[in-house]
Structures are given as C-alpha cells and as structure tokens.
Design a protein around this motif. Sequence first.
Motif, mmCIF file in Angstrom:
data_model
loop_
_atom_site.group_PDB
_atom_site.id
_atom_site.type_symbol
_atom_site.label_atom_id
_atom_site.label_comp_id
_atom_site.label_asym_id
_atom_site.label_seq_id
_atom_site.Cartn_x
_atom_site.Cartn_y
_atom_site.Cartn_z
ATOM 1 N N TYR A 755 1.008 -1.317 -0.039
ATOM 2 C CA TYR A 755 -0.098 -0.162 -0.104
ATOM 3 C C TYR A 755 0.939 1.103 -0.051
ATOM 4 O O TYR A 755 1.973 1.127 0.531
ATOM 5 C CB TYR A 755 -0.915 0.041 1.208
ATOM 6 N N ASN A 756 0.212 2.170 -0.555
ATOM 7 C CA ASN A 756 1.036 3.699 -0.782
ATOM 8 C C ASN A 756 -0.114 4.734 -0.419
ATOM 9 O O ASN A 756 -0.995 4.927 -1.393
ATOM 10 C CB ASN A 756 1.763 3.911 -2.110
ATOM 11 N N TYR A 806 0.220 -3.417 -5.978
ATOM 12 C CA TYR A 806 0.267 -2.012 -4.992
ATOM 13 C C TYR A 806 -1.027 -1.475 -5.201
ATOM 14 O O TYR A 806 -1.987 -1.397 -6.319
ATOM 15 C CB TYR A 806 1.086 -1.053 -5.486
ATOM 16 N N TYR A 808 -2.550 2.410 -4.468
ATOM 17 C CA TYR A 808 -2.250 3.675 -4.210
ATOM 18 C C TYR A 808 -3.474 4.492 -3.691
ATOM 19 O O TYR A 808 -4.638 4.398 -4.272
ATOM 20 C CB TYR A 808 -1.475 4.382 -5.329
ATOM 21 N N SER A 810 -5.448 7.886 -4.424
ATOM 22 C CA SER A 810 -5.135 8.841 -5.216
ATOM 23 C C SER A 810 -6.061 10.113 -4.563
ATOM 24 O O SER A 810 -6.670 10.016 -3.537
ATOM 25 C CB SER A 810 -6.236 8.576 -6.446
ATOM 26 N N ARG A 826 -0.335 -1.476 -10.308
ATOM 27 C CA ARG A 826 -0.763 -0.294 -9.424
ATOM 28 C C ARG A 826 -2.431 -0.188 -9.716
ATOM 29 O O ARG A 826 -2.713 0.339 -10.716
ATOM 30 C CB ARG A 826 0.190 0.713 -9.485
ATOM 31 N N CYS A 828 -5.223 2.521 -8.354
ATOM 32 C CA CYS A 828 -5.424 3.771 -7.558
ATOM 33 C C CYS A 828 -6.981 4.050 -7.321
ATOM 34 O O CYS A 828 -7.563 3.809 -8.438
ATOM 35 C CB CYS A 828 -4.894 4.797 -8.347
#
Length: 857
Positions: A755-756, A806, A808, A810, A826, A828
């Motif tokens: 996770y980011n 991943y 993300y 946003s 990824r 988002c």
Amino acid sequence: MHRPDRATNFHIYFLPFFLQSISLFSVIALNQNPNSFSHSGGLSVNSTRMRKDEAKAPGAMPQQQRSHIQFFVRMMSAGNTIVMQAFPEDTVKSIHERIQSMKGIPLFEQRLIYRGKQLQWEQTLAECFIQNDANLQLVGRMRSTEHPQAWQVINDMVSLVYRLCRGETVHDALKTVKGLMTSYLNMTPRIDNDSASGYFQIFMSSSAPAVLVMLYVSPYAGNKDCADSSVRHFLSSCRNILSKALHGQCARVVLEFCKLLRRVGSHDPLYLFCRSTFGSLLETAGVSYGSGSDNVKGLVLIQDIFPFVCELANSLLRDLDLSIVSPSAAGPLSNDVGDFSAFLLPLRTGIKEQQAVKDSMAQDKHHKLAEEIEYLHGLYVQLLNKIDQCLQKMDQSLAGQEMMEGDNLYPAWSHYLSILKELYQISKLYDGAEEKLWGVLTRQRSVLCLLIVRYAKRTDEHQWILEHRYVTNFESRRHLAMMMFPEVKEDYEELHEMLIDRSQLLTESFEYIARAEPDSLHAGLFMEFKNEEATGPGVLREWFLLVCQAIFNPQNALFVACPNDRRRFFPNPASKVHPLHLEYFSFAGRVIALALMHRVQVGIVFDRVFFLQLAGNYIAIEDIRDADPYLYTSCKQILDMDADFIDSDSLGLTFVREVEELGQRKVVELCPGGKNLVVNSKNRDKYVDLLIQDRFVTSISEQVSHFVKGFADILSNSKLQQYFFQSLDLEDLDWMLHGSEDTISVEDWKAHTEYNGYKETDIQISWFWEIVGRMTADQRKVLLFFWTSVKYLPVEGFRGLASRLYIYRSLEPGDRLPSSHTCFFRLCFPAYSSMAVMKDRLEVITQEHIGCSFGTW
C-alpha cells in the motif's frame, strides 16, 4: 679440402624437441651459475676460458686484445646443446672440426643452420653475422630449411631470453619478446593445418618453451614477471589470432609448457593458467586423440591428457569434501570443474573409440588404454558417492525452508550440476553406471530441481536431465524450456515496435510479426495501440491475450476447439479456406513462442494430438479421446467387436475415409488400393491406426509444419524446436500457456499486495477486500486484468507474477472511478466515503467490456 655438395633441392627437417632433453634442474642450475650451461651429453665451457690451440696459434693476438663470442649449437642426433666460444674471424669449418673432436661426428655429416640458412665452410663467423648468444642448429645433410623468417624471429626471441637468464639488462625486454611472438604468430597460416604444423614445430625445436620456463625460474629481478607475461601473451594470442582449426597444433605447444611448469609446482599460477588453456584448446580443437605409442605429428595422446585428469580429479574430490564442511567456499570448485570437464572430453572420446573397435588386432593396438578405462570407472564411483553426500548435506541444510527466488544459496552448490553432467557423460561408458546415477538423482530429486532452477544456464546443454523427466518437477522443466528462448531485453532501442489499430488487430498484428525478420523479434516487443497513450509491458500483455483469442477463434477457421474442452485446440484440416492459412500458422507459431518467451498466460491450450506432433511423437488411439470423441468411440468399438462379426463384413468397412472439403464430400484411401481392401479381424488394428494417422496427422501436416517453423524462429536455436516440446509434459505446457485453473484466492491476493498512501488497517482497505471476497470468479478475473493486464494467473498464483501488487491512494474526488497503471501492477482509488460507494465504483470496472483497456497506463 672437402666441400659439401651444393644441392639445389630443399628438404624439410624437423628438429628434436630441446625440452625432451632439458630438465628443470639443469634450468635452475643455469640460472644459479649463468656462466656455465650443460645438458646431458653436452659440453660446458666457461666464458673466461680460451682454447689452448687458439691461444698459441701463429699470429694470434694477445688474449686481452681479442674478444670472443659465445653461441649455442643444438644437435639433432642427440638432442643436446653445446655452448661454444670462438672469435669472429674463425671459419665455419673450424667450428665443424671442433664439433668432430668433441662429439665424434664426421665432418661430411655435419650441417650448421643459422636463421634458416646453411653456413658455408669458407665463411667466417663474422661473415655469417654470428653474434653473441646466437643459436645454431646442427643437422645432417641439410642445405636449407622451410620458413626462414619464422626461424629468425624465434631465434631472436630465444637469444634475448637467454641473455635475460644470464642476468643481462635489456631495454624494453618484455615489449620486444611479446612483439617477436606476435610477429611469429602473424606468419603462421590461419587455415592450412599441415602448413601451420611447420611453424609450431619451429617453436618447439628452438626450445622456446624451455627457455621461457628458464626465465620464469630465473633468480634475477623482473625475469619471472617477464616470463609470466610473455607466456600468457603467447597462449592468449594463439586463441585469439589463430583459427579453431589450429587449436590442436597449439595444444601440443601448451602441453610442453604444462610439463615443464608442473615441475615448478602444481599450484603455481602460471602452471594453472597453462593447464586451463590446454584444456580449453582440447575442447575447441576437434582433433583426434591418439593412444599407445602411435604418436603422429600434431596428435595429442590420451596418455598426455591422463595425468591432468588424475590431478584434477583428486583436487575435485578434496573440494567436494570442503564444500560439505564449508559450502560457502566455492573458489576451488569454480576453478577445477571447468578444467575437469575440458580434459574429460578427449579421455571419453578415446575410450569410446576403443570400445567401438571390434577387430582384435586394433584392440591390441590400443591396449594401453586399459589403465585409463579402469581408472575412469573408479573415479566415477568415487565422485558419484561424493556428490550423493553433497546433495544429502544440501537437503539437510534446506530442511524446512521455503526457498524464494531472491534467496542466496551457498556458492559451492552452484557447481554440483556441472559435476552431475560429467558423471552422466561417464556413465554412458560403463554397464550399470547410468542406473546408479539416476538412482541417486531420484533420491535427491528435490535438491536436484532446486539446483536446476537456480543454477542451470542458457549456455549449458540440459538435454541429459530431461532424458529421465521423473527426476524433475514442473518448475525445473519450465526453467529448462524457457532457457531455449532468448533473454527478453529491457533496452527499448532494441525492441521490435508495433503500432496497431484495435479494429484491425489480427491483420495488422500478422503484418508486424509474420513479416519481421526472426532476429528482430528476439530482443522483445514494444506495443502501442493507435490513438491510445498507454505503452509498456501492461499493453503488451493485453495484446498477447487479444491476438491469441483472435488466432484461435473458430470463426477464423485456423484451429478447431475440442468438443469436450473448448480451451483446447488443434489445427483445422479445412483451414485452406483462408488463402494465407499456412502463413497464418507460421504467424501463430511465432505468437505462441513470443507469449511463452514473455511469460504471458494467454488462456489457450493445445490438444494432445497437436502437442504430440509438435514433439515428434506417435499418436495412438487414446490420444484422440478429447479431439474427436465420436471417432474415438467408433474405433474402440471396432477393436472390441467379436472377430466373427467383423469377418462377416456386416459393417461394410474398407480402408477409406470420407472427408468434407470446401462443402463437398470426397473419399480418401488410407492405403494404396484401400477401396478394395475389406476390414477384418486380422487387419482392423492397422485400419484403426491408418484412420487416426490420416485424420490427425496427414490432413494437417502442412499446418503443423508451418506452425513449427514459426515457433522455431523465436527460439535461440531453431533446431531446439522439437526438443522444447519433448522436454515438457502436456500439463506443463497447459500451465505455461493458460496458467492456474484455480479460482483466484483473495487471501493470496492480499498477501502479495502492498500500500501507498493507505495502511493495511485503513477502513477503505478493509472495505476493498470484503467487496473482492464477495465477487464472482469472473469478476475477480476482470478486476485483476484491469489492475495488471493479467487475466490468467501463473500456476504458482500471485507468487509467480513478475512483481508484487500495489494499491495507491489517489487525490481524485471521492466519486471517481479507480484507475490503474498496469505496467507497475498499481491500482489507484480515492478514499471513498462508504463501502456502498466503493462497491458501486468497483462494479463498473469489473464489467467485461469496460475492464479491458480502461484506465490510465
């Protein structure tokens, strides 16, 4: 006065090898006392001593007013060297007379050669340009010699080295020696082996190897380094300047260096370098290897090679013992395994030649190999037992550990596979040896598979492993098969670029792939759809999926789906309705090979009848069960029917088959005269077999051959095509092309996601996984494809993907749809205000027609 006859014809004489008569002890003795030099049977002359008859000769100058010169005379008959001293004004005849008095050789039998020319009796030494430390050859009845320039160059080098051995200081000595060596090798013919042998003989006859070793053991400062650099330069130049056709000739010279340097020490760095060079030359030379006493010019004897095999074998056994105790010590093994393999090649070749000899007289000729044959068998047993212990220790070290791709293993283990390959080669020579090897590998199957996956290289040959596939698993077989493809490059400048209109997907893809030169496809592909910004690996994965769906779409008439398994396909016998159908089969072969090369699962699998033909295997009745269940059932009934009923001709069968072609039915004879050949109980097996072969082999042979050619175009070596499929089971290829059959596991998905901007404990992440857990299997596939452009997971699940996934956070407004960067795996999405909003947004992107080609790339 007797004068030699002035014959005009030229005779070739090969001088004896000086190093056969020189011992290293005399070399060392010379360097300890540079003013004297003696060989067995030779003459030692002190440099300050003058002959009595010269000192008392009428008109002789006082000793202090005359300067003598010292030179060396090498004798053909005895293999000795005489060190002589004389004055420049002395005649050649006087030298002959002194040789007669010392050695008893009649004058009329003596011929002195200097720089390739015979010296005339009436000439003085000054007129012959004899200088200090010159080298003369004494031969019998010889007017001239071949290759005078080569003789001159080598003699200049030898003279210079002798001066260095005596402690003289020579300006730019190393540069001069290397230059003379390079000049000599540049004179050597590049292709003609017979002509080149004369040049190598000059190098040997001039004692060049011996004097360079003399320099190496010389006590004077700088001499060892000079000799070391000179020898390495010569051997490296032999490999780089001369063609492989001459490596057999080079090997004889390197062998002499090895024999001399071994006396310096078996662990001496220069000896090890020469030994390694000798082995590599034997590998690449492709020369014949002699045995016994039948030493032919330029032939390397098995007896010459055998000591190196023994030496390396003992070292290898010690290294393996060390690897059991301390597997982190890989240095010794890395050096010894390669040399051991190189020297085993000619030894095995010699043994095979003897075992192939049936004639008793010929066997008597090679009886001296009996010792080598027995030794190699004993060595095989020792090494097999030792490697078994090594594999057991390796298994114990890894017990309970799950090895991941990035995990480091002990360096020593990386050489076990090479040793096993050598044991396999040796096992072919002895009865019962193969069974012992495969018995060990069966017991050690798990560590063998790990060795294959971690250490098998593209440059190695691995067919020996797959001769017994039961000692491997899917992962190791896949690894070996994938190494038959070129390595995909990441350099965009080398990639084959494609810009394709989605509405013309199949036609334009055909033009880009089928019309390309195979080499241009080996580096990799760069894919872009027209009027779309997306590029990169994610777009390429989508293109593979779409183009394969189009190729195998039954409406395009190239392939037929199996009735009982619509994922399985084989070539359509009626594909000729398409005018370019054969070119499209070549295109299909290239696309499938490229998909495998890029590790993209395309959801397509082959039927057994197609797979077996690609592997070059025979098709039997049980193989057609899925491809044509009706024909399979009919053939089984015919084979199982009562013999009397078949013989009554109640079925009315003959050796023909009805086929439909372009809307018309026609009769095809299964064999000549098939229309008139009635099927009965005695020939029904043949009838069923011919029926199957015509239906699944003959009718699609052209299509298969073109697919094969296209597939082979992508391999590193097109000759490996059949071996590629032979190395796999059908189930292996299924997993490589289709991937996992299992429903996507949400727990596995979560375990491979990072996770980011979010934390795993955030409410939005909890909502997300709860929604995914409630999705249907098809919805999960669409979501995964939207996220990664991967629709079919590898058989290992998410662990088999090229990267972790991943999520993300946003900064888009809370009502925006999720987006993705498929190249980076990824996904988002914004921080949705509720689970209901998130579910609604995810339901939009998991519709099949939206989930594909959607989002930001």
